[in-house]
Design an enzyme around this catalytic site. Structure first.
Site, PDB file in Angstrom:
ATOM      1  N   SER A   1       3.055  64.545  36.017  1.00 21.95           N
ATOM      2  CA  SER A   1       3.168  63.676  35.145  1.00 21.95           C
ATOM      3  C   SER A   1       4.228  64.418  34.441  1.00 21.95           C
ATOM      4  O   SER A   1       4.209  65.386  33.961  1.00 21.95           O
ATOM      5  CB  SER A   1       2.184  64.322  34.015  1.00 21.95           C
ATOM      6  OG  SER A   1       1.376  64.419  32.617  1.00 21.95           O
TER       7      SER A   1
ATOM      8  N   SER B   1      -4.878  60.483  34.420  1.00 16.16           N
ATOM      9  CA  SER B   1      -5.516  61.232  33.522  1.00 16.16           C
ATOM     10  C   SER B   1      -4.950  59.220  32.173  1.00 16.16           C
ATOM     11  O   SER B   1      -6.083  58.640  31.428  1.00 16.16           O
ATOM     12  CB  SER B   1      -5.008  61.602  32.203  1.00 16.16           C
ATOM     13  OG  SER B   1      -4.697  63.041  33.337  1.00 16.16           O
TER      14      SER B   1
ATOM     15  N   ILE C   1       7.252  63.211  41.063  1.00 17.22           N
ATOM     16  CA  ILE C   1       7.114  62.322  39.895  1.00 17.22           C
ATOM     17  C   ILE C   1       5.434  62.767  40.003  1.00 17.22           C
ATOM     18  O   ILE C   1       4.987  61.754  39.733  1.00 17.22           O
ATOM     19  CB  ILE C   1       6.778  60.851  40.563  1.00 17.22           C
ATOM     20  CG1 ILE C   1       7.781  60.225  40.621  1.00 17.22           C
ATOM     21  CG2 ILE C   1       6.283  59.754  39.626  1.00 17.22           C
ATOM     22  CD1 ILE C   1       9.442  60.672  39.645  1.00 17.22           C
TER      23      ILE C   1
ATOM     24  N   CYS D   1     -22.292  41.995  38.758  1.00 18.64           N
ATOM     25  CA  CYS D   1     -21.903  43.749  38.643  1.00 18.64           C
ATOM     26  C   CYS D   1     -22.499  43.734  37.249  1.00 18.64           C
ATOM     27  O   CYS D   1     -21.493  43.441  36.071  1.00 18.64           O
ATOM     28  CB  CYS D   1     -20.538  44.412  38.414  1.00 18.64           C
ATOM     29  SG  CYS D   1     -20.391  46.063  37.152  1.00 18.64           S
TER      30      CYS D   1
ATOM     31  N   HIS E   1       2.069  58.533  28.057  1.00 19.36           N
ATOM     32  CA  HIS E   1       2.890  59.790  26.964  1.00 19.36           C
ATOM     33  C   HIS E   1       3.661  59.539  25.807  1.00 19.36           C
ATOM     34  O   HIS E   1       4.213  58.559  26.323  1.00 19.36           O
ATOM     35  CB  HIS E   1       3.272  61.154  28.139  1.00 19.36           C
ATOM     36  CG  HIS E   1       1.851  61.637  28.532  1.00 19.36           C
ATOM     37  ND1 HIS E   1       1.583  62.639  28.139  1.00 19.36           N
ATOM     38  CD2 HIS E   1       1.455  61.751  29.666  1.00 19.36           C
ATOM     39  CE1 HIS E   1       0.727  63.462  29.318  1.00 19.36           C
ATOM     40  NE2 HIS E   1       0.604  62.475  30.233  1.00 19.36           N
TER      41      HIS E   1
END
Lengths: 522, 425
Positions: free
Chosen positions: A374, A49, A372, A436, A53
C-alpha cells in the site's frame, strides 16, 4: 550476440505488471508478460482494500508519496479510457482525542507537502453530519475528497486487455524459475504449470474455444521447460519480487509477506458509510478501514501480520476477530451478521518500506517494481508510466503511431436503464438469462468474460470480471451453471474446470463414468 | 400493460401447489414464473424418497412428488414461463420479469403469490478461518452437481452442519463411493429430522459430532483437510480439542435463508426470526394482494406442509381476486389479533389473525428453540389457556403446528392476543 525474442519481458500479471505492460504497449517494442497462474490479478492485486489513496500517508519526498499522488491524479482519465468502475468517494482519517490532534495536523501538513489537493481538517460534528455512523468519540478528521474506490479486478483486467489490444503478448501458467544475464540480454527459464502454458497474442491463429479466443495451449512451452529472452525485464512479481531481483543483483532486497485479513459485507450494508474511513494511529493502535466498495458492499480490514509463507493467504480466527473489534472503534453499528465472505491478501513489504523502482546499479536493463505494498494499487498507473518511459528511453523506442487508448468493459446489463437493457437483450438474448441471481449477472456477461481477449479460464476469473458468485449466496446457486458455460465455451472438460489455478479442480469424476469403471473391474 | 389475475413467483413445490389450488378455486388467468429450466424447483435434485407421506399416503422421491404437481399444471394448462427471472415486484403488484424470448416485461397482477423458496447459508457467513480452496460446497450445490449434472464433487468429505440436506448428502456421497468422515454440528442437537439421522448417518456408521465445528480450512488450491474442535456452551472452540480430518470436500449444511429480496423490494417487512414476510391467517403479507407460502415464508422440513400451506395461499389469492372483481367489494375493517411466540416457541406463522374473515380452522406452524422432553404446547387467548397438548420430544429441526378454530375464537370475542408457548407443567 543472440537476438532476444522480446524487447521486454514483464514478470507478473498483477496490477503493476499489467499497468507497465499497457504503458509499454504505447511504444514500438515487443512485450511479453509472464504470469504463473491462469489469469491476471491472481495475487496481491485481488485481495486488498480496493481503494485509491489520496496520498497523504507516505513520507514526503518518497517514491511512495510521489507515485501515489500521481497515480491518483491519473485515475480519472484511466477509468474513462479503460471503462473501469471508479468513484472519488473521499476519505476520512478519524481522530479520537484532543491529544492525538497533533498527529492529525502532521498528516495534513504531510498531505499538503505531498501535493494532495483539497485536504482539510473538519470537526467531529462535521464528520458526523457527513457520516452519521461515525463513533461519538471522534473529535475531528482529516478529509480528503480525492480518495477513491475502484474495482481492482476490473482495473487489472482492463490494463491487461488494453496492453493485449496494443500487441503485448501474455503467457499464462508460465512460471519464471531462473533469470540469467547473458551480455546485453536476459534469459529467463520458464516452467509451465498444469497442462501447459497458455499463450495469447493478438491476431494469432485461434485453435480452441467457441468465441474465437486466441489462446494456444502448450504451444510455446512444450514439455514443461523453456526459455524466454528479452533485452529488458520488468520485475513485477509481488511477494516474489525479491527472489527475481536477487537472481540478477548483489544488492539484496528482502520482501516479507504482510498478511491482511478482511471481511466483506452484503450490499445491504454497503451504505453504512459513504467515505473510506481510516483511523488515525493512536491509542487504539493502527486501526482498520471501513469503506464501501465500488460495487456497493461494505469492506472492513485489514490486519497486518508479517509471515514467512509467500502463499499464506489464509485467514485466522484471531485476525478476523481483530477486524471486527477495530472496525467497531471508528464506525458504530456495523451489521457484522451480514458478512458474506472473508479473505486475506499479502502485502509485498520490503524492509525499507519504500517502492523499489528502476534498475539496480549492477543489473542494467532489469527494472524492479518491487516492494509494492500500500499504496500500490493507487500508484499502479504512475508506476506503469514511469517504468515504461524509462525503458523506452533506454531502448530508444518511439511511440507507436496507432496506439489504441480505449477499451470497453463488459456491460453490466442489470445496471442499465430499462430501454438499454431491453435493447441489449433483443440483440443478444443471453443477456436475458440471469445466472447469478444475487448479483444479477446474465449468461451473456459470463460468455463475454470468457470470449474476450485474455478471457477467463476459471471460475474465479469469471467472478472477477463480471461478479458472478460475488453476492450473498456466494455462488451456491450459480456454480453448476457457470461451470457448464465455461466448459461449453472453452472446451475444457467439466472435470478440469478449476476455481482458479491448476490443482483447484471443482469436481473429481463423473458419477456415471465411475460406475462404468467399477463395472469393468468386476 | 398486460394483466393476469394471479402471478406466482416460483415454480417449485410451493408455486405449483398454489397454482393448482387457485385454478381449482376458479381462477383461469394464472401465470407461473420460474427461473430454472424446468418446473419442480429443488425437488428435482432430491432423488431420495420420503416425500408425500402426508399428501399422497405413499413414499415418493422428490422428482416424483414434483411430477404429480407438474402434471396438474399441465392438465389444467396453467401457463408458465421457464428461464425467467423476476426482477422486481412493486407494492401495487406490478411484476417485472426477464427472459431471453421476451426481454424485459412488466405486467400487472390481480394478486401475487411469493413462492421463491430459500437459499443456503454460505461459508462466508460463518467466517470460518483458513484458505479459500475449491472443494467447499453448500450441500445443495453438491447435490445438484451430483444428482442433476452427474458429477462427484469429491472422494473424502466432512460435513459441517446437520441440516437435512447435509444428512441426505452424507448418504448420497457414501453411496457413490466417497468416504464421509464426520458430520460436525455446532449445536448440542441436530438441525435435521430424526429419521434422516437414523437413515443417513447411523445406517452408514457416519459419526455425528454434536457441539463441534470446523475451526480451520486447509489447502490453498483444493481442500486438503479441516480442523474440527469441540465448542463450549457459548459456541466458542475449546482449546485442546482440535482434531484434523484430511478430506478434499467440505459440505455445508448450516442453515437456509428465505429468499426475500423481491419481497423487500415490494416494501414488505420481514420477520426477524423467520426472515420471511409477516402474514395473516390468509398468508397475505403487509402488501394487499401479495401472498407468501413455502420456504420463502419460513423454512419447512417436509414438502407436504409446503404444499398444504401453498394451496391455502392459492385459494386465498383466488378469493381476493374474485372479491375485488365483485361489485359489492368493500374492504371490511379487519379485527387483527397478533400471535405471540413465547417460552421456547421461536415464532409463529401466521403472525396475526384477521378475526372477521377467519376460516373455520387456521393452522399455526412454528418451531421450538431447543430440544425439550415431555412438554406441553399451550395456546392462550390473552391470559386464558384454551388448549394444550403433551409432546414427548420437541426439537428445533421439526416443525410443529396447532390448529385454531373460528368457533373457539368466537367464544372469546374479546381476545386481543393469542400466545403459543411450551410449558413443563
Amino acid at each position: 550476440m543472440k537476438k532476444p525474442q522480446y524487447d521486454v519481458a514483464v514478470i507478473g500479471g498483477g496490477v503493476i505488471g499489467c499497468a507497465v505492460a499497457r504503458e509499454l504497449s504505447r511504444y514500438d517494442m515487443s512485450v511479453c508478460l509472464l504470469e504463473r497462474t491462469e489469469d491476471v490479478c491472481s495475487g496481491t492485486s485481488k485481495a486488498n482494500s480496493a481503494i485509491i489513496h489520496a496520498g497523504y500517508d507516505a513520507p514526503s519526498g518518497s517514491l511512495m508519496a510521489e507515485m501515489n499522488v500521481e497515480g491518483n491524479r491519473l485515475m480519472d482519465r484511466l477509468a474513462e479510457e479503460l471503462d473501469i468502475p471508479f468513484r472519488r468517494n473521499g476519505s476520512l482519517v478519524l481522530c479520537f482525542s484532543e491529544e492525538d490532534m497533533p498527529g492529525l495536523q502532521a498528516l495534513y501538513v504531510r498531505g499538503v507537502a505531498n501535493g494532495v489537493p483539497q485536504l482539510r481538517i473538519i470537526s467531529g460534528e462535521e464528520v458526523r453530519r457527513m457520516e452519521p455512523n461515525i463513533a461519538d468519540e471522534v473529535v475531528a478528521a482529516l478529509y480528503a475528497p480525492t480518495g477513491g474506490i475502484v474495482c481492482p479486478f476490473n482495473m487489472t483486467v482492463a490494463l491487461a486487455e488494453n496492453a493485449y489490444e496494443n500487441g503485448a503478448e501474455f503467457r499464462f501458467l508460465t512460471e519464471v524459475t531462473e533469470i540469467r544475464r547473458d551480455g546485453e540480454l536476459y534469459e529467463l527459464t520458464v516452467r509451465s504449470n498444469g497442462d501447459g502454458a497458455v499463450v495469447c497474442v493478438k491476431g494469432a491463429a485461434c485453435g480452441e474455444g467457441a468465441g474465437g479466443t486466441n489462446r494456444l495451449i502448450g504451444a510455446a512451452v512444450e514439455g514443461g521447460e523453456g526459455t524466454v529472452t528479452a533485452r529488458f525485464v520488468v520485475n513485477a512479481a509481488g511477494v516474489y519480487a525479491d527472489r527475481f531481483h536477487n537472481m540478477v543483483s548483489r544488492r539484496r532486497i528482502s520482501i516479507t509477506p504482510r498478511r491482511g485479513s478482511y471481511c466483506l459485507l452484503d450490499r445491504e450494508a454497503g451504505g453504512h458509510v459513504d467515505k473510506t474511513v481510516f483511523q488515525l494511529p493512536g491509542r487504539y493502535g493502527k486501526g482498520v478501514l471501513v469503506t464501501p466498495t465500488i460495487h456497493g458492499n461494505l469492506l472492513i480490514g485489514p490486519t497486518a501480520a508479517d509471515i514467512g509463507d509467500k502463499e499464506g493467504t489464509y485467514t485466522t480466527a484471531e485476525e478476523l476477530a481483530e477486524v471486527t473489534a477495530k472496525s467497531a472503534c471508528g464506525v458504530k453499528d456495523i451489521p457484522y451478521r451480514q458478512v458474506i465472505t472473508s479473505f486475506a491478501g499479502l502485502r509485498a513489504h520490503e524492509a525499507g518500506h519504500e517502492f523499489i523502482l528502476g534498475e539496480p546499479e549492477d543489473a542494467p536493463g532489469f527494472f524492479d517494481a518491487a516492494g509494492i505494498e500500500s499504496p500500490g494499487l493507487s500508484s499502479a498507473p504512475a508506476i506503469g508510466v514511469r517504468l515504461a518511459e524509462e525503458i523506452a528511453r533506454k531502448a530508444g523506442a518511439p511511440l507507436k503511431e496507432r496506439f489504441i487508448a480505449t477499451r470497453r468493459g463488459i456491460p453490466h446489463v442489470a445496471a442499465l436503464d430499462r430501454e438499454a437493457r431491453a435493447a441489449l437483450i433483443a440483440e443478444r438474448p443471453d443477456y436475458g438469462t440471469i445466472v447469478c441471481r444475487c448479483e444479477n449477472v446474465s449468461e451473456g456477461e459470463i460468455v463475454d468474460s470468457i470470449r474476450r481477449p485474455l478471457g477467463a479460464r476459471s471460475l474465479d476469473g469469471i467472478k472477477r470480471r463480471v461478479r458472478q458468485g460475488m453476492g450473498r449466496c456466494q455462488a451456491g446457486f450459480c456454480t453448476p451453471r457457470t461451470m457448464e458455460i465455461l466448459s461449453r465455451e472453452t472446451g475444457i472438460p467439466m472435470e478440469k474446470i478449476c476455481k482458479n489455478r491448476p490443482g483447484s479442480e471443482m469436481i473429481c469424476a463423473a458419477v456415471t463414468e465411475r460406475k462404468e469403471q467399477e463395472h469393468e473391474i468386476s | 400493460m398486460r394483466y393476469h389475475d394471479i402471478v406466482i413467483v416460483g415454480g417449485g413445490p410451493a408455486g405449483l401447489a398454489a397454482a393448482a389450488a387457485a385454478r381449482k378455486a376458479g381462477i383461469s388467468d394464472l401465470l407461473i414464473l420460474e427461473r430454472d429450466n424446468v418446473l419442480g424447483g429443488i425437488l428435482n435434485q432430491c432423488i431420495h424418497n420420503g416425500f408425500g407421506l402426508h399428501t399422497f399416503n405413499e413414499e415418493l422421491t422428490g422428482p416424483e412428488y414434483a411430477a404429480r404437481y407438474i402434471a396438474q399444471v399441465e392438465e389444467e394448462k396453467i401457463p408458465y414461463r421457464l428461464n425467467t427471472i423476476v426482477a422486481d415486484i412493486t407494492h401495487d403488484r406490478q411484476v417485472t420479469y426477464i427472459n431471453r424470448e421476451e426481454g424485459l416485461v412488466t405486467i400487472r397482477a390481480g394478486a401475487v403469490i411469493l413462492a421463491m423458496g430459500c437459499r443456503e447459508r454460505p461459508r462466508g457467513a460463518l467466517n470460518t478461518p483458513g484458505y479459500r480452496p475449491a472443494g467447499i460446497y453448500s450441500a445443495g450445490t453438491a447435490q445438484r452437481l451430483m444428482n442433476i449434472e452427474g458429477y462427484l464433487v469429491g472422494r473424502e468429505a466432512v460435513i459441517l452442519g446437520s441440516g437435512d440436506i447435509g444428512l441426505i448428502m452424507a448418504r448420497r456421497m457414501t453411496l457413490e463411493g466417497a468416504k464421509v468422515k464426520a458430520v460436525a454440528e455446532i449445536m448440542p442437537y441436530s438441525g435435521g429430522l430424526k429419521r434422516n439421522i437414523v437413515q443417513c448417518l447411523d445406517d452408514y456408521g457416519i459419526p455425528l459430532k454434536l457441539s463441534h465445528t470446523v475451526v480451520q480450512i486447509h489447502g490453498k488450491d483444493r481442500l486438503t483437510g479441516v480442523t474440527i474442535a469441540e465448542v463450549d456452551a457459548d459456541k466458542n472452540p475449546v482449546p485442546g480439542t482440535e482434531e484434523y480430518y484430511s478430506c478434499d470436500t467440505l459440505l455445508l449444511s448450516v442453515g437456509l435463508i428465505p429468499e426475500n429480496e423481491l419481497s423487500k423490494g415490494a416494501g414488505i417487512s420481514l420477520n426477524r426470526v423467520t426472515s420471511g414476510p409477516n402474514v395473516n391467517d390468509r398468508l397475505e403479507t403487509e402488501a394487499e394482494g401479495i401472498y407468501a407460502c413455502g420456504n420463502v415464508l419460513h423454512v419447512h422440513d417436509l414438502v407436504d406442509f409446503v404444499s398444504q400451506e401453498a394451496a391455502l395461499a392459492g385459494e386465498n389469492a383466488a378469493e381476493y381476486v374474485k372479491r375485488k372483481k365483485s361489485p359489492e367489494a368493500a374492504a371490511k375493517p379487519a379485527r387483527r389479533i397478533p400471535l405471540s411466540a413465547e417460552n421456547g416457541v421461536r415464532y409463529t406463522v401466521p403472525q396475526f389473525l384477521e378475526a372477521d374473515g377467519m376460516r373455520d380452522t387456521v393452522t399455526v406452524r412454528f418451531r421450538v428453540a431447543d430440544v425439550y422432553k415431555d412438554r406441553y404446547i399451550s395456546v392462550y387467548y390473552d391470559e386464558k389457556r384454551i388448549m394444550r397438548k403433551k409432546k414427548k420430544v420437541l426439537a428445533p429441526g421439526e416443525m410443529e403446528q396447532v390448529t385454531l378454530t373460528r368457533k373457539s375464537l368466537e367464544e372469546h370475542p374479546q381476545t386481543e392476543r393469542i400466545t403459543i408457548r411450551t410449558e413443563v407443567e
